[in-house]
Structure formats: structure tokens, C-alpha cells
Design an enzyme around this catalytic site. Structure first.
Site, PDB file in Angstrom:
ATOM      1  N   HIS A 137      29.688  31.349  41.340  1.00 15.56           N
ATOM      2  CA  HIS A 137      30.599  31.355  42.497  1.00 15.56           C
ATOM      3  C   HIS A 137      30.251  32.585  43.322  1.00 15.56           C
ATOM      4  O   HIS A 137      29.648  33.538  42.807  1.00 15.56           O
ATOM      5  CB  HIS A 137      32.078  31.363  42.055  1.00 15.56           C
ATOM      6  CG  HIS A 137      32.433  32.471  41.094  1.00 15.56           C
ATOM      7  ND1 HIS A 137      32.660  33.766  41.486  1.00 15.56           N
ATOM      8  CD2 HIS A 137      32.561  32.471  39.738  1.00 15.56           C
ATOM      9  CE1 HIS A 137      32.952  34.504  40.419  1.00 15.56           C
ATOM     10  NE2 HIS A 137      32.879  33.754  39.354  1.00 15.56           N
ATOM     11  N   HIS A 150      40.335  30.767  30.480  1.00 13.55           N
ATOM     12  CA  HIS A 150      41.065  31.844  31.163  1.00 13.55           C
ATOM     13  C   HIS A 150      42.132  32.437  30.242  1.00 13.55           C
ATOM     14  O   HIS A 150      43.262  32.695  30.657  1.00 13.55           O
ATOM     15  CB  HIS A 150      41.655  31.356  32.492  1.00 13.55           C
ATOM     16  CG  HIS A 150      40.620  31.229  33.568  1.00 13.55           C
ATOM     17  ND1 HIS A 150      40.852  30.656  34.793  1.00 13.55           N
ATOM     18  CD2 HIS A 150      39.314  31.614  33.603  1.00 13.55           C
ATOM     19  CE1 HIS A 150      39.740  30.682  35.521  1.00 13.55           C
ATOM     20  NE2 HIS A 150      38.792  31.255  34.820  1.00 13.55           N
ATOM     21  N   ASP A 176      32.301  41.156  38.271  1.00  8.99           N
ATOM     22  CA  ASP A 176      32.770  40.033  37.445  1.00  8.99           C
ATOM     23  C   ASP A 176      31.729  39.817  36.359  1.00  8.99           C
ATOM     24  O   ASP A 176      30.708  39.172  36.594  1.00  8.99           O
ATOM     25  CB  ASP A 176      32.937  38.781  38.326  1.00  8.99           C
ATOM     26  CG  ASP A 176      33.412  37.574  37.525  1.00  8.99           C
ATOM     27  OD1 ASP A 176      33.807  37.743  36.362  1.00  8.99           O
ATOM     28  OD2 ASP A 176      33.393  36.463  38.088  1.00  8.99           O
ATOM     29  N   GLU A 226      27.701  36.672  31.724  1.00  5.44           N
ATOM     30  CA  GLU A 226      27.884  36.619  33.180  1.00  5.44           C
ATOM     31  C   GLU A 226      27.392  37.901  33.839  1.00  5.44           C
ATOM     32  O   GLU A 226      27.756  39.002  33.411  1.00  5.44           O
ATOM     33  CB  GLU A 226      29.381  36.440  33.496  1.00  5.44           C
ATOM     34  CG  GLU A 226      29.713  36.498  34.977  1.00  5.44           C
ATOM     35  CD  GLU A 226      31.163  36.161  35.281  1.00  5.44           C
ATOM     36  OE1 GLU A 226      32.027  36.376  34.412  1.00  5.44           O
ATOM     37  OE2 GLU A 226      31.431  35.682  36.400  1.00  5.44           O
ATOM     38  N   ASP A 244      64.322  44.772  40.481  1.00  2.00           N
ATOM     39  CA  ASP A 244      63.818  45.492  41.655  1.00  2.00           C
ATOM     40  C   ASP A 244      62.399  46.023  41.430  1.00  2.00           C
ATOM     41  O   ASP A 244      61.970  46.989  42.062  1.00  2.00           O
ATOM     42  CB  ASP A 244      64.767  46.642  42.045  1.00  2.00           C
ATOM     43  CG  ASP A 244      64.999  47.591  40.885  1.00  2.00           C
ATOM     44  OD1 ASP A 244      64.531  47.299  39.754  1.00  2.00           O
ATOM     45  OD2 ASP A 244      65.651  48.629  41.093  1.00  2.00           O
ATOM     46  N   ASP A 279      35.605  39.241  29.553  1.00  2.00           N
ATOM     47  CA  ASP A 279      35.320  38.925  30.963  1.00  2.00           C
ATOM     48  C   ASP A 279      36.229  39.816  31.789  1.00  2.00           C
ATOM     49  O   ASP A 279      37.447  39.597  31.829  1.00  2.00           O
ATOM     50  CB  ASP A 279      35.605  37.431  31.210  1.00  2.00           C
ATOM     51  CG  ASP A 279      35.262  36.991  32.629  1.00  2.00           C
ATOM     52  OD1 ASP A 279      35.059  37.862  33.500  1.00  2.00           O
ATOM     53  OD2 ASP A 279      35.226  35.768  32.864  1.00  2.00           O
ATOM     54  N   HIS A 298      32.425  24.337  32.789  1.00  2.00           N
ATOM     55  CA  HIS A 298      32.662  25.015  34.075  1.00  2.00           C
ATOM     56  C   HIS A 298      31.349  25.165  34.832  1.00  2.00           C
ATOM     57  O   HIS A 298      30.264  24.889  34.300  1.00  2.00           O
ATOM     58  CB  HIS A 298      33.353  26.367  33.862  1.00  2.00           C
ATOM     59  CG  HIS A 298      32.613  27.348  32.994  1.00  2.00           C
ATOM     60  ND1 HIS A 298      31.550  28.092  33.456  1.00  2.00           N
ATOM     61  CD2 HIS A 298      32.790  27.713  31.702  1.00  2.00           C
ATOM     62  CE1 HIS A 298      31.125  28.885  32.484  1.00  2.00           C
ATOM     63  NE2 HIS A 298      31.843  28.671  31.401  1.00  2.00           N
ATOM     64  N   TYR A 328      30.969  26.580  24.325  1.00  2.00           N
ATOM     65  CA  TYR A 328      32.278  26.729  23.691  1.00  2.00           C
ATOM     66  C   TYR A 328      32.446  25.608  22.679  1.00  2.00           C
ATOM     67  O   TYR A 328      32.484  24.429  23.062  1.00  2.00           O
ATOM     68  CB  TYR A 328      33.391  26.668  24.752  1.00  2.00           C
ATOM     69  CG  TYR A 328      33.109  27.577  25.926  1.00  2.00           C
ATOM     70  CD1 TYR A 328      33.476  28.921  25.912  1.00  2.00           C
ATOM     71  CD2 TYR A 328      32.420  27.099  27.058  1.00  2.00           C
ATOM     72  CE1 TYR A 328      33.180  29.765  26.981  1.00  2.00           C
ATOM     73  CE2 TYR A 328      32.123  27.932  28.123  1.00  2.00           C
ATOM     74  CZ  TYR A 328      32.500  29.261  28.077  1.00  2.00           C
ATOM     75  OH  TYR A 328      32.206  30.088  29.138  1.00  2.00           O
ATOM     76  N   GLU A 386      26.785  32.540  35.177  1.00  2.00           N
ATOM     77  CA  GLU A 386      27.638  32.684  34.002  1.00  2.00           C
ATOM     78  C   GLU A 386      27.707  31.456  33.107  1.00  2.00           C
ATOM     79  O   GLU A 386      28.756  30.850  32.949  1.00  2.00           O
ATOM     80  CB  GLU A 386      29.048  33.088  34.433  1.00  2.00           C
ATOM     81  CG  GLU A 386      29.663  32.245  35.549  1.00  2.00           C
ATOM     82  CD  GLU A 386      31.095  32.677  35.859  1.00  2.00           C
ATOM     83  OE1 GLU A 386      31.895  32.721  34.920  1.00  2.00           O
ATOM     84  OE2 GLU A 386      31.394  32.953  37.038  1.00  2.00           O
ATOM     85  N   HIS A 417      36.580  34.953  43.065  1.00  2.00           N
ATOM     86  CA  HIS A 417      35.974  33.696  43.527  1.00  2.00           C
ATOM     87  C   HIS A 417      35.992  33.810  45.045  1.00  2.00           C
ATOM     88  O   HIS A 417      36.959  33.421  45.701  1.00  2.00           O
ATOM     89  CB  HIS A 417      36.769  32.487  43.024  1.00  2.00           C
ATOM     90  CG  HIS A 417      36.792  32.417  41.531  1.00  2.00           C
ATOM     91  ND1 HIS A 417      37.797  31.831  40.810  1.00  2.00           N
ATOM     92  CD2 HIS A 417      35.903  32.882  40.599  1.00  2.00           C
ATOM     93  CE1 HIS A 417      37.533  31.927  39.511  1.00  2.00           C
ATOM     94  NE2 HIS A 417      36.392  32.570  39.363  1.00  2.00           N
ATOM     95  N   ARG A 443      29.996  33.375  26.475  1.00  2.00           N
ATOM     96  CA  ARG A 443      29.644  33.334  27.906  1.00  2.00           C
ATOM     97  C   ARG A 443      28.925  34.636  28.222  1.00  2.00           C
ATOM     98  O   ARG A 443      29.253  35.692  27.674  1.00  2.00           O
ATOM     99  CB  ARG A 443      30.902  33.183  28.778  1.00  2.00           C
ATOM    100  CG  ARG A 443      30.606  33.162  30.267  1.00  2.00           C
ATOM    101  CD  ARG A 443      31.757  32.598  31.126  1.00  2.00           C
ATOM    102  NE  ARG A 443      32.968  33.403  31.123  1.00  2.00           N
ATOM    103  CZ  ARG A 443      34.071  33.098  30.477  1.00  2.00           C
ATOM    104  NH1 ARG A 443      34.143  32.006  29.735  1.00  2.00           N
ATOM    105  NH2 ARG A 443      35.139  33.889  30.547  1.00  2.00           N
TER     106      ARG A 443
HETATM  107  N1  GLY Z   1      36.318  36.027  35.753  1.00  2.00           N
HETATM  108  C1  GLY Z   1      36.470  34.708  36.268  1.00  2.00           C
HETATM  109  C2  GLY Z   1      35.181  34.048  36.418  1.00  2.00           C
HETATM  110  O1  GLY Z   1      34.220  34.443  35.798  1.00  2.00           O
HETATM  111  O2  GLY Z   1      35.013  33.160  37.200  1.00  2.00           O
HETATM  112 MN    MN Z   2      32.803  34.583  37.387  1.00  2.00          MN
HETATM  113 MN    MN Z   3      34.134  36.345  34.909  1.00  2.00          MN
END
Ligand code: GLY
Ligand code: MN
Ligand code: MN
Length: 445
Positions: free
Chosen positions: A357, A246, A274, A412, A41, A263, A353, A392, A388, A364, A410
Site C-alpha cells: 500500500h 490486526h 510501517d 514488511e 472529559d 508490526d 491480504h 499465516y 509485506e 495506508h 509477516r
Molecule cells: N500496519 C498495517 C499494515 O501493515 O498495513
Molecule cells: Mn503495511
Molecule cells: Mn504494517
């Protein structure tokens, strides 16, 4: 009761009007998000649907907005909400109820959610078009089809059996793509809370801690800066985990010499930051880490410079690819001519990647990436995007010089396009090697 301090009835009314003016005549039906069972629940934390909240500010579950134009520049908005229930409110907290919904959120009418389908049948009978996104809430769709069935029974044979269903989401996405001033103000709050979290992480992390210890420090800073929840699950990835894009286990014990990729973004008033920063757990970059970091940083700064009004939205990506490819050659990960390497996407195993975005209510965020002619969208003031880049190097990748294997970096930031160029909303998060090391040294004093 909502902690949301931006319940601006006039703002929500004007957003609804802009959307309805773009859609034209018809009945907009917009349910909020559904509550979801986590186990037994226990529910997952409820978050109102992004579009629904953008148009109403209403925070409770089980609600639906019905709205339609009533003339030039006017509309009527009806909110279906849970009724007050003193017995339930002892367990689940206060509800606005119908009177509270009208008073606080400025809709024209609020009705009990239990009366919804009777009233909707009436509204559907008087509209030729229904603006509703099918297949996002199957239970709602089924009830709508049932209502159409009832309507069909009442219609003469030559009349359409039910209203035409049109997806309002492209218009909604268009509206949300260029942020209004209230949305930008919320983004400023969200990104400054996000920056505080990243600084807290840099000053808290130590070898021997677990990744989730650092996660706690980031998220505590978010909360203390007025953010009720994260915009997405925090990625706190040390050592080789940084190569999992991720990663979310956040349970590794960190070692001296590791890099830590964080991140994480704080959500405030429905919009999120972000940000990614990557820093050495023990406070000092090794030579190998430094060399890779400088390549990513140079690419990121070039990407930010390319984010200008009038530029294609993917201009930062193109420049980032060039800079990263140049850097991969300098690092001796790739060999050959930069233009030829770019052409065959030789960066792909190490940068898999995109660079950007849209950012806003959803991490996103909604918004087209191509215009009607299939060309990349042009950046305009009020748009917000991330920049970003990363590199890697899988720990097992024998193509990569040994010293770099297992390094994942990374960087960003969140960038608001302005009339003259851009503003990096997250600029206060330390980013150069010198600034990161100085921030980390400051934890010792
Ligand atoms: N935190 C997800 C991205 O950077 O797209
Ligand atoms: Mn992002
Ligand atoms: Mn991010």
C-alpha cells in the site's frame, strides 16, 4: 506548543499553490481533524488532519484553512484558529493565536475561529466553486449548507443559489502520492526511528514477558528517536496471535518456542514508518519456523526487486504470490502445479491480504491504485510503498502439516521508488535469520 521542528512556511505555501493550480479557480475549505471524547472529559490524543497538516503545518485543533488563487502562481491563505486565552492555556497549553499563526506558519491572514462563518459567507459569495470534501465532517457540512441557504436568499432567481461543491481530495491524493523532498526527509527520520524500535524489541523480548512489555520497549525507542507518536496502534502478536492480522490486545504472556510478530511504525513530522519483523522470543528459530520464514523472506526480497520505476504498482504482489505458492508446495501445505494453484488462488487461506500500500502521512496513504484508464498505476520516483508478504497457519487448520500450525510470519519494509530502482528505507532492521539471531544474541552481552 508544537514539537514539530519542520514548520517551513515556504514549503507549505508551495504545496498549497501546487494543489490550487491543479484544482483551478475556487475556494478551498479544509478543516483539521476534530477532537474526540474518549470517556467522560478525557479526549483521544489529538492529531491534526493529514491533508490540513500537509498544507499548513498547523498543529492545533478547531482550525480551518481557506485558500484561493489570486493570479498566476499566487494565492491567499486564511487560517481560522483559536484565539489566545490565558485562562484556558493554563489548563491545555499554549496556543499560537492569530498573530502566532501568521508569524510562525506564514499564512496571509489568521482570524479567530469564532469569526469563521461571517467571513466564510463573504468568501462563498465571491466564488463559483468551493473545493470541499462532503461527508467527512457532518457538523461542518451542516454549517456550510446553512451558509448556502443564506446566500440563496441574497441571489437573484436566475443565478445559481450556491457555489458548486467539488471534492478536492483526488487532486490532494495525487499531490501526496509522489513525496516531495521534505516529505522524504521526514520519512527517513520516521523509518530510522521505526528501525530502532524493532531492534529494541528483538533485544528486549524474553519468554515469560507479556506482549505489552515488548510494546513498551518499541515505543520507548520510537520516542527516544524523536517520534512523538505512533503512526498506528502497534501489533505485538506472539504465538497463534500472529495469525490475527490486526491483533491489538497485546496482553498474552509469551512462551519459549513462540514467534513474535511485531508490526509497528513511528510517526515523525506527520509521516510514519510501517515495519513488520517476526522473530523467536527465545532468540532461536525452530526448524519449522525457519522453513516458513525462508519462504516469506524469499518472496519479500523478490517483491522488493520488482518495485522499480515504470513497473505496475502491483508487480511486487504478483511475484510474491508466485513465490509464496512455490513455497507452500515445498512446505507440503499445497500439492500440485504452481501455475494451476496460482490460478485458483490456493494461497488464499494462508495469505489473505495484499502485498503493498502507499505509505506517508497515513499508514495506508492516499493515492490512486489505478490510472484514468483503469490500469494499475505505474511506479514513479518519489512514490513510497510497503512490501509485506506473510504466511499465516491457523492453529486449528488440519490441511497444514502439524509442525506449521500456529505459525504466523509477516516481513514488511518501506520502499522508496528512485530513478534507478528503489531504496529500502527500513533496510537496517535485521531481517535474515542469521541477522535476527545475532541481534538477539547481542542482548546477552
Ligand atoms: N500496519 C498495517 C499494515 O501493515 O498495513
Ligand atoms: Mn503495511
Ligand atoms: Mn504494517
Amino acid at each position: 506548543m508544537s514539537r514539530d521542528a519542520t514548520i517551513h512556511a515556504a514549503l507549505h505555501r508551495s504545496r498549497r499553490q501546487r494543489l490550487l493550480d491543479e484544482l483551478g479557480d475556487g475556494l478551498l475549505l479544509l478543516p483539521t481533524a476534530n477532537e474526540t471524547i474518549r470517556n467522560s472529559d478525557v479526549h483521544y490524543e489529538f492529531r491534526p488532519g493529514s491533508d490540513f497538516h500537509f498544507l499548513t503545518g498547523f498543529p492545533e485543533p478547531e482550525a480551518l484553512l481557506a485558500a484561493w488563487r489570486t493570479g498566476k502562481g499566487t494565492h491567499r491563505a486564511v487560517l481560522f484558529v483559536r484565539t489566545r486565552d490565558p485562562a484556558r492555556e493554563i489548563w491545555d497549553g499554549k496556543r499560537y493565536g492569530t498573530a502566532g499563526a501568521v508569524k510562525t506558519f506564514g499564512v496571509d491572514e489568521a482570524l479567530p475561529v469564532g469569526a469563521m462563518w461571517g467571513k466564510l459567507l463573504e468568501l462563498l459569495a465571491s466564488h463559483r466553486t468551493v473545493f470541499h470534501r462532503l461527508a467527512s465532517d457532518r457538523a461542518f457540512d451542516q454549517r456550510l449548507i446553512d451558509a448556502f441557504g443564506k446566500l440563496a436568499m441574497q441571489k437573484k432567481r436566475q443565478q445559481p443559489a450556491h457555489p458548486t461543491v467539488v471534492d478536492p481530495m483526488p487532486a490532494m491524493a495525487h499531490l501526496r502520492l509522489r513525496k516531495d523532498s521534505a516529505e522524504i526527509e521526514s520519512l527517513r527520520h520516521a523509518t530510522s526511528a521505526t528501525v530502532a524500535g524493532h531492534i529494541a524489541a528483538m533485544q528486549f523480548a524474553m519468554p515469560g514477558m507479556h506482549e505489552f512489555d515488548v510494546q513498551a520497549s518499541i515505543e520507548a525507542a520510537f520516542r527516544m528517536c524523536g517520534s512523538g507518536r505512533n503512526g498506528y496502534s502497534s501489533i505485538v502478536a506472539s504465538g497463534p496471535n500472529a495469525c490475527v492480522l490486526h491483533y491489538h490486545e497485546n496482553d498474552r504472556r509469551m512462551k519459549k518456542g513462540d514467534l513474535l510478530l511485531v508490526d509497528a511504525g513511528a510517526e515523525v513530522f506527520g509521516v510514519t514508518g510501517d515495519v513488520t519483523r517476526t522473530f523467536p522470543v527465545d532468540g532461536t528459530f525452530t526448524d519449522a519456523q525457519r522453513a516458513v520464514y525462508q519462504v516469506v523472506l524469499k518472496a519479500q526480497l523478490a517483491g522488493i526487486r520488482a518495485a522499480r520505476p515504470g513497473a505496475a504498482w502491483d508487480a511486487p504482489h504478483r511475484i510474491v504470490l508466485r513465490e509464496l505458492t512455490k513455497g507452500l508446495v515445498q512446505l507440503k501445505v499445497l500439492k500440485g502445479n504452481v501455475a494451476a494453484l496460482l490460478k485458483k488462488a490456493a494461497f488464499k487461506p494462508f495469505y489473505m491480504h495484499g502485498t503493498s500500500h502507499w505509505l506517508g502521512r497515513d499508514v495506508h496513504d492516499v493515492g490512486a491504485y489505478q490510472d484514468a484508464a483503469g490500469k494499475p498505476m505505474r511506479l514513479q520516483p518519489g512514490m513510497v510503498l510497503t512490501i509485506e508478504p506473510g504466511l499465516y497457519f491457523d492453529p486449528r487448520d488440519r490441511r497444514v502439516p502439524k509442525a506449521f500450525r500456529g505459525i504466523g510470519i509477516r516481513i514488511e519494509d518501506d520502499v522508496l521508488i528512485t530513478a534507478r530502482g528503489n531504496e529500502v528505507l527500513t533496510a537496517a532492521a535485521p531481517k535474515t535469520i542469521a541477522d535476527i539471531e545475532a541481534t538477539m544474541r547481542a542482548r546477552e552481552s
